[in-house]
Design an enzyme around this catalytic site. Sequence first.
Site, PDB file in Angstrom:
ATOM      1  CG  ASN A 116      -0.186  -0.028   2.507  1.00  0.00           C
ATOM      2  OD1 ASN A 116       0.537   0.903   2.818  1.00  0.00           O
ATOM      3  ND2 ASN A 116      -0.328  -1.119   3.267  1.00  0.00           N
ATOM      4  CE  LYS A 147     -10.362   0.119  11.868  1.00  0.00           C
ATOM      5  NZ  LYS A 147      -9.756   0.680  10.671  1.00  0.00           N
ATOM      6  CG  PHE A 151      -2.287   5.691  13.857  1.00  0.00           C
ATOM      7  CD1 PHE A 151      -1.404   5.505  14.905  1.00  0.00           C
ATOM      8  CD2 PHE A 151      -2.398   6.956  13.296  1.00  0.00           C
ATOM      9  CE1 PHE A 151      -0.636   6.563  15.382  1.00  0.00           C
ATOM     10  CE2 PHE A 151      -1.639   8.016  13.760  1.00  0.00           C
ATOM     11  CZ  PHE A 151      -0.758   7.824  14.806  1.00  0.00           C
ATOM     12  CG  ASP A 158      -5.547  -6.800  14.106  1.00  0.00           C
ATOM     13  OD1 ASP A 158      -4.672  -6.095  14.655  1.00  0.00           O
ATOM     14  OD2 ASP A 158      -6.637  -6.347  13.698  1.00  0.00           O
TER      15      ASP A 158
HETATM   16  N1  CTP Z   1      -3.033  -3.284  12.351  1.00  0.00           N
HETATM   17  C1  CTP Z   1      -2.187  -4.294  12.751  1.00  0.00           C
HETATM   18  N2  CTP Z   1      -2.190  -5.488  12.084  1.00  0.00           N
HETATM   19  C2  CTP Z   1      -3.025  -5.689  11.037  1.00  0.00           C
HETATM   20  C3  CTP Z   1      -3.883  -4.657  10.617  1.00  0.00           C
HETATM   21  C4  CTP Z   1      -3.856  -3.451  11.288  1.00  0.00           C
HETATM   22  O1  CTP Z   1      -1.424  -4.131  13.697  1.00  0.00           O
HETATM   23  N3  CTP Z   1      -3.018  -6.857  10.414  1.00  0.00           N
HETATM   24  C5  CTP Z   1      -3.070  -2.029  13.119  1.00  0.00           C
HETATM   25  C6  CTP Z   1      -2.600  -0.809  12.378  1.00  0.00           C
HETATM   26  O2  CTP Z   1      -1.232  -0.568  12.572  1.00  0.00           O
HETATM   27  C7  CTP Z   1      -3.457   0.281  13.011  1.00  0.00           C
HETATM   28  C8  CTP Z   1      -4.738  -0.414  13.363  1.00  0.00           C
HETATM   29  O3  CTP Z   1      -4.419  -1.794  13.437  1.00  0.00           O
HETATM   30  O4  CTP Z   1      -2.913   0.764  14.209  1.00  0.00           O
HETATM   31  C9  CTP Z   1      -5.885  -0.240  12.418  1.00  0.00           C
HETATM   32  O5  CTP Z   1      -5.500  -0.428  11.105  1.00  0.00           O
HETATM   33  P1  CTP Z   1      -6.530  -0.200   9.904  1.00  0.00           P
HETATM   34  O6  CTP Z   1      -5.872  -0.556   8.624  1.00  0.00           O
HETATM   35  O7  CTP Z   1      -7.167   1.161  10.036  1.00  0.00           O
HETATM   36  O8  CTP Z   1      -7.665  -1.215  10.302  1.00  0.00           O
HETATM   37  P2  CTP Z   1      -7.879  -2.694   9.967  1.00  0.00           P
HETATM   38  O9  CTP Z   1      -7.469  -3.524  11.128  1.00  0.00           O
HETATM   39  O10 CTP Z   1      -7.271  -3.035   8.670  1.00  0.00           O
HETATM   40  O11 CTP Z   1      -9.472  -2.754   9.897  1.00  0.00           O
HETATM   41  P3  CTP Z   1     -10.448  -2.331   8.681  1.00  0.00           P
HETATM   42  O12 CTP Z   1     -10.028  -3.161   7.525  1.00  0.00           O
HETATM   43  O13 CTP Z   1     -11.781  -2.704   9.242  1.00  0.00           O
HETATM   44  O14 CTP Z   1     -10.320  -0.860   8.474  1.00  0.00           O
END
Ligand code: CTP
Length: 407
Positions: free
Chosen positions: A213, A344, A330, A310
């Site tokens: 990304n 979240k 975040f 996650d």
């Molecule tokens: N994050 C993480 N590990 C993942 C995905 C996300 O540690 N596999 C953490 C990111 O660093 C951030 C937070 O979770 O602090 C939220 O990330 P975001 O991309 O906004 O959310 P997602 O978990 O991807 O949820 P969604 O797809 O519902 O937006």
Amino acid sequence: MSVAGKHILLIISGGIAAYKAITLIRLIQKGGGTVQAILTEGARHFVSPLTISTLCGRPALSELFDLTREAQIGHIELSRSADLVVVAPATANILARMANGLADDLATTCLLATITPVLAAPAMNVRMWEAPATRRNIETLRRDGIGFVGPDEGDMACGEYGAGRMAEPEGILGAIEDHFARGAGPRPLAGKTIIVTSGPTREPIDPVRYVSNASSGRQGTAIAEALARQGAHVRFITGPAEFAAPQGCDIIPVQTAVEMEAAVKAALPAHAAIFTAAVADWRVAHPANAKLKKDAAATAPDLEFTANPDILAGVAQLPQGERPELVIGFAAETGNLETHARNKLARKGCDWLLANDVSPGSGVFGGTDTRILFLDGEKVSDWGPQTKREVADRLVQHLANHFAGGA
Ligand code: CTP
């Protein structure tokens, strides 16, 4: 705060980066400071004492048993008369000698005798930087109160790539200025270990292609630097980002989400963990070992995806005792910011959440500015439009208040 009127004892040890000490001396002098240099035996192979003496306007010293000099001031006085001792470059060897309290030449004798703060700019090959012995020495020196600037990641003189390049002279000057700006008082996050994840992750499709990304790593880098400025010991775990590694932090580079998760686990225990990384939610289930070739009909490959761990949720849900006291996430959203952010925060189990709208046109991903909605349990506050640096400073201030018992 500048270096005007400050006297720096600059210890130059024997690495290829010693030539950068010349620029550093010039920068300190341009800022109104003065420099007394000490060259180790090894440094004399890389820069000439005459060049350094001429630049500094006073003799560059090397020998412990320089009797005339000893009669005049002595090594104790030499190290104590400075406002700051800077070791640049600091080779693996001098760091090891410092960590073990050796005093076998003028440089290490001054370092052992000094009661003046010491700032070191490590410079070495990436393998030496990552070697367990160097890791141990750095930990010891940090505990002893030695400040660090760098090293940076990049191409090395030895032809390898990685962490170990000495910080640029401008960066070292910045760290010197920060030191004087902070004054002599203890810094609010001294003694705190804080993990920061940053940048994108890269999930391989085959050896040459990947899914990723547009995260630049700017916000994570700004937070890590702000934490380090306040005295925290920062473990910065970063995917392949566009930004130079933050100064004064332990840099742990990773590629994939799975690697990032392992690095976070290895970096625990910590007092706080801040998850700024834009982690890929999915990875290709079976990345090819060889480059995928177009078949005659040029049909697109069917890629099967599988969920990544996650990382934030995993740490937030650790049992007490293993979980950092503060877990901060975040949220990158493209609409319904507050609702998604509240969900979240609850779903992941973190303590604070910084949500921002990354809709196309917002310029947040990769840009310098953002607008944060800050969730602290039930409370939500809109921080308004800010630069990512300002967000970093504000967040770090919150952390400092928290650890001081005020938040
Ligand atoms: N994050 C993480 N590990 C993942 C995905 C996300 O540690 N596999 C953490 C990111 O660093 C951030 C937070 O979770 O602090 C939220 O990330 P975001 O991309 O906004 O959310 P997602 O978990 O991807 O949820 P969604 O797809 O519902 O937006």
